[in-house]
Design a protein around this motif. Structure first.
Motif, PDB file in Angstrom:
ATOM      1  N   ILE A 293       0.663  -1.072  -0.048  1.00  0.00           N
ATOM      2  CA  ILE A 293      -0.059   0.094  -0.014  1.00  0.00           C
ATOM      3  C   ILE A 293       0.902   1.170  -0.035  1.00  0.00           C
ATOM      4  O   ILE A 293       0.644   2.348  -0.975  1.00  0.00           O
ATOM      5  N   MET A 294       1.985   1.468   0.952  1.00  0.00           N
ATOM      6  CA  MET A 294       2.618   2.473   1.134  1.00  0.00           C
ATOM      7  C   MET A 294       3.760   2.710   0.127  1.00  0.00           C
ATOM      8  O   MET A 294       3.884   3.880  -0.486  1.00  0.00           O
ATOM      9  N   GLN A 295       4.314   1.660  -0.429  1.00  0.00           N
ATOM     10  CA  GLN A 295       5.199   1.568  -1.551  1.00  0.00           C
ATOM     11  C   GLN A 295       6.201   2.708  -1.644  1.00  0.00           C
ATOM     12  O   GLN A 295       6.431   3.460  -2.400  1.00  0.00           O
ATOM     13  N   PRO A 296       6.763   3.064  -0.262  1.00  0.00           N
ATOM     14  CA  PRO A 296       7.649   4.286  -0.316  1.00  0.00           C
ATOM     15  C   PRO A 296       9.059   4.101  -1.228  1.00  0.00           C
ATOM     16  O   PRO A 296       9.722   2.923  -1.463  1.00  0.00           O
ATOM     17  N   LYS A 297       9.292   5.356  -1.662  1.00  0.00           N
ATOM     18  CA  LYS A 297      10.833   5.355  -2.443  1.00  0.00           C
ATOM     19  C   LYS A 297      11.677   5.898  -1.467  1.00  0.00           C
ATOM     20  O   LYS A 297      11.542   6.505  -0.578  1.00  0.00           O
ATOM     21  N   ALA A 298      13.025   5.617  -1.885  1.00  0.00           N
ATOM     22  CA  ALA A 298      14.097   5.936  -1.130  1.00  0.00           C
ATOM     23  C   ALA A 298      14.175   7.312  -0.814  1.00  0.00           C
ATOM     24  O   ALA A 298      13.803   8.174  -1.998  1.00  0.00           O
ATOM     25  N   GLY A 299      14.382   8.143   0.324  1.00  0.00           N
ATOM     26  CA  GLY A 299      14.508   9.474   0.230  1.00  0.00           C
ATOM     27  C   GLY A 299      13.000   9.994   0.931  1.00  0.00           C
ATOM     28  O   GLY A 299      12.908  11.008   1.435  1.00  0.00           O
ATOM     29  N   GLU A 300      11.984   9.261   0.725  1.00  0.00           N
ATOM     30  CA  GLU A 300      10.683   9.616   1.193  1.00  0.00           C
ATOM     31  C   GLU A 300      10.394   9.574   2.613  1.00  0.00           C
ATOM     32  O   GLU A 300      11.447   8.875   3.199  1.00  0.00           O
ATOM     33  N   THR A 301       9.457  10.414   3.339  1.00  0.00           N
ATOM     34  CA  THR A 301       9.404  10.281   4.900  1.00  0.00           C
ATOM     35  C   THR A 301       8.131   9.408   4.930  1.00  0.00           C
ATOM     36  O   THR A 301       7.048   9.708   4.585  1.00  0.00           O
ATOM     37  N   VAL A 302       8.494   8.413   5.803  1.00  0.00           N
ATOM     38  CA  VAL A 302       7.508   7.357   6.466  1.00  0.00           C
ATOM     39  C   VAL A 302       7.145   7.685   7.804  1.00  0.00           C
ATOM     40  O   VAL A 302       8.293   7.823   8.400  1.00  0.00           O
ATOM     41  N   VAL A 303       6.089   7.706   8.235  1.00  0.00           N
ATOM     42  CA  VAL A 303       5.417   8.025   9.678  1.00  0.00           C
ATOM     43  C   VAL A 303       4.798   6.595   9.989  1.00  0.00           C
ATOM     44  O   VAL A 303       3.829   6.252   9.271  1.00  0.00           O
ATOM     45  N   VAL A 304       5.019   6.151  11.404  1.00  0.00           N
ATOM     46  CA  VAL A 304       4.454   4.753  11.668  1.00  0.00           C
ATOM     47  C   VAL A 304       3.786   5.398  13.162  1.00  0.00           C
ATOM     48  O   VAL A 304       4.872   5.672  13.949  1.00  0.00           O
ATOM     49  N   SER A 305       2.549   4.934  13.458  1.00  0.00           N
ATOM     50  CA  SER A 305       1.867   5.204  14.699  1.00  0.00           C
ATOM     51  C   SER A 305       2.157   3.938  15.909  1.00  0.00           C
ATOM     52  O   SER A 305       2.425   2.908  15.057  1.00  0.00           O
ATOM     53  N   ALA A 306       2.015   3.980  16.980  1.00  0.00           N
ATOM     54  CA  ALA A 306       2.355   3.019  17.786  1.00  0.00           C
ATOM     55  C   ALA A 306       3.842   2.004  17.257  1.00  0.00           C
ATOM     56  O   ALA A 306       3.916   0.867  17.333  1.00  0.00           O
ATOM     57  N   ALA A 307       4.722   3.110  17.269  1.00  0.00           N
ATOM     58  CA  ALA A 307       6.164   2.628  16.663  1.00  0.00           C
ATOM     59  C   ALA A 307       6.894   1.698  17.414  1.00  0.00           C
ATOM     60  O   ALA A 307       7.675   0.907  16.696  1.00  0.00           O
ATOM     61  N   SER A 308       6.490   1.531  18.660  1.00  0.00           N
ATOM     62  CA  SER A 308       7.438   0.539  19.363  1.00  0.00           C
ATOM     63  C   SER A 308       6.857  -0.823  19.441  1.00  0.00           C
ATOM     64  O   SER A 308       7.279  -1.769  19.957  1.00  0.00           O
ATOM     65  N   GLY A 309       5.665  -0.815  19.138  1.00  0.00           N
ATOM     66  CA  GLY A 309       4.907  -2.266  19.031  1.00  0.00           C
ATOM     67  C   GLY A 309       5.188  -3.118  17.984  1.00  0.00           C
ATOM     68  O   GLY A 309       6.227  -2.959  17.257  1.00  0.00           O
TER      69      GLY A 309
END
Lengths: 332, 332
Positions: free
Chosen positions: B141-157
């Protein structure tokens, strides 16, 4: 030829709802053409909800409309003078010459159109940007299968009316949402939708549930707010949503999706889009839409304001849903 | 072999927050195996947020957990008796045997696992459903490219930690959102995220803006509510959102997206998903995740409740973010 023409510029940015004072009618001289330029006499101006967004200076997909300059807008008209070998006096063209009786162009963004089988004004509606908006959202995002239920809000409008008619041709059950019994009657009786819910009747959720006994598989959303929330409640698993507009929030009020969990529980997908970013598909889409209009298989209705001075009031009415079908301004 | 074992059943559906009385610990006899069945001694039970949804009987993607039956849940354990030729006593298996010390299975949904290089418990975490959830949302779904900014919540889970580490390996700038300075320190110092915003510090929007100077291109959303709204405000054009969870709404409170217009202005796409509907991709994903865990390139942390009786409290803590890393229950 006249030595001057009228145009409307953005006088100030709205604080909340758009008011007449946000616009100013000006008379300006017809400029001398430079090499490569053409002069166009506009016959019709298109009024569209996206213009409301351009009046803001908030972060958005487009640069704001500058204060003191001609309001942005799509136009159809006729070449009346030319210093560009690609255009001849009398050519009919569609372009973005704004809220203005005349316009000068270098021709790059003008497109010659054939009015043999398609009325000039349709190039601002079903065979123009609104039609392409409908075509893109339906075929590229919603991708409904025959037998699925498709819902479209602002169903009697320039975009919604095309969405529904195309979806019917794809074999879908099509339900519109519109404001008022007259619009709903038109959507069902003239455009051939299976049903239309009048959101002004006061029982939107119950009426939408009754009109979608098998739930909703795909939504074309033009409005947002409680109308979108009502549709979300009826979504089936793996439903698709083409997010085209949120007219409910054009005056700056926040538009919430109150029912956000349904995206998760029903595994919905939603995509916002701007049709002008997908120009590669316009030739294909316009060719299909043009053929349908020319053969009477795609119907449309227009609300026509009588002259440029009437454009601000017609635009304010459009934002309140007072138009019935594609809103145009007649300029000649 | 013991003649009885313990299990926890759903005693009642929650009215608002989950309470201990919603569960009941029972001692039941070990059943006689029929032909084709195996008896599994569970070593670990996985506690996951999706279980909260199963406790409801509202319309959702899965049938509700029946009252009086063993709570649903993923387990890892060992075959202790077998009348199925495909399994040998001593085989390690992962399955869905629920909140229970033992379980009988016909083997169809049991998968033999290799614990040579991967700890048994990891098959409930980074190399199990949570890992696959992260892998699916990120790569499909997210399919990020190198250099893009990705955010994830509940990050330590269990899920968020895998999302962020995989995104780092894809060359992204990775920003976590977590609750508390200790979790944020772990996310940055141990997992290698570029930054982590502590939503409990009281300035979520400002901190997230500071951590995402180039905006946000892709979001993996586990929480919803104000945390999701804050991320939406920072989205860049054509941003992608994988909607995995809305833990903010698990107790029945409505979860709104207050900032819905940004989906339109930034042409965002969002898709809710359930990883168990994409089993075709599990072999590929689990193979990649297993190789990363076995070689120490994918780190994880576990919170382990000491026995089955401690499971309800651990589960209630998980829903409030009290766990730190993958929440497990030790059963042996």
């Amino acid at each position: 030829m006249t030595a001057s023409y009228q145009r409307i510029v953005l006088a100030s940015r709205p604080k909340g709802a758009v008011v007449p004072e946000n616009f100013r009618l000006e008379t300006v001289p017809v400029p001398e053409l430079k090499e490569g330029e053409v002069l166009v006499r506009n016959h019709y101006l298109s009024l569209d909800p996206y213009m409301r967004g351009r009046m803001e200076d908030a972060k958005s997909y487009a640069v704001p409309q500058p204060i003191g300059e001609t309001m942005i807008g799509g136009t159809v008209g006729e070449i009346v003078a030319t210093k560009n070998p690609k255009f001849t006096v009398g050519d009919k063209v569609v372009g973005m010459l704004g809220w203005s009786e005349m316009g000068v162009s270098d021709g790059v963004l003008l497109r010659k159109i054939d009015t043999t089988h398609i009325p000039l004004s349709a190039y601002l509606g079903s065979v123009g940007m609104p039609g392409m908006t409908a075509w893109y959202g339906l075929t590229q995002i919603m991708q409904p299968k025959a037998g699925e239920t498709v819902v479209v809000s602002a169903a009697s409008g320039a975009v919604g009316s095309v969405v529904g008619q195309l979806a019917k041709q794809m074999g879908c059950r099509v339900v519109g949402i519109a404001g008022g019994a007259d619009k709903c009657a038109y959507v069902v009786n003239e455009l051939g939708f299976d049903a239309c819910v009048d959101y002004k009747a006061g029982q939107l959720k119950a009426d939408l549930a009754a009109a979608t006994p098998n739930g909703i598989d795909a939504v074309f959303e033009n409005v947002g707010g409680e109308i979108f929330d009502a549709a979300l409640e009826r979504m089936n698993a793996f439903g698709r949503i083409a997010l085209c507009g949120m007219i409910a929030g054009y005056d700056g009020q926040p538009v919430a999706i109150n029912n956000a969990r349904v995206f998760l529980t029903m595994r919905l997908s939603m995509r916002g889009f701007i049709v002008s970013e997908h120009m590669d598909l316009w030739p294909k889409g316009l060719s299909e839409l043009g053929a349908l209009v020319a053969t009477g298989k795609l119907k449309f209705r227009e609300s026509v304001a009588p002259d440029l001075a009437a454009a601000p009031e017609a635009f304010m009415g459009l934002l309140k849903g007072k138009n019935f079908g594609k809103q145009l301004v007649k300029l000649i």
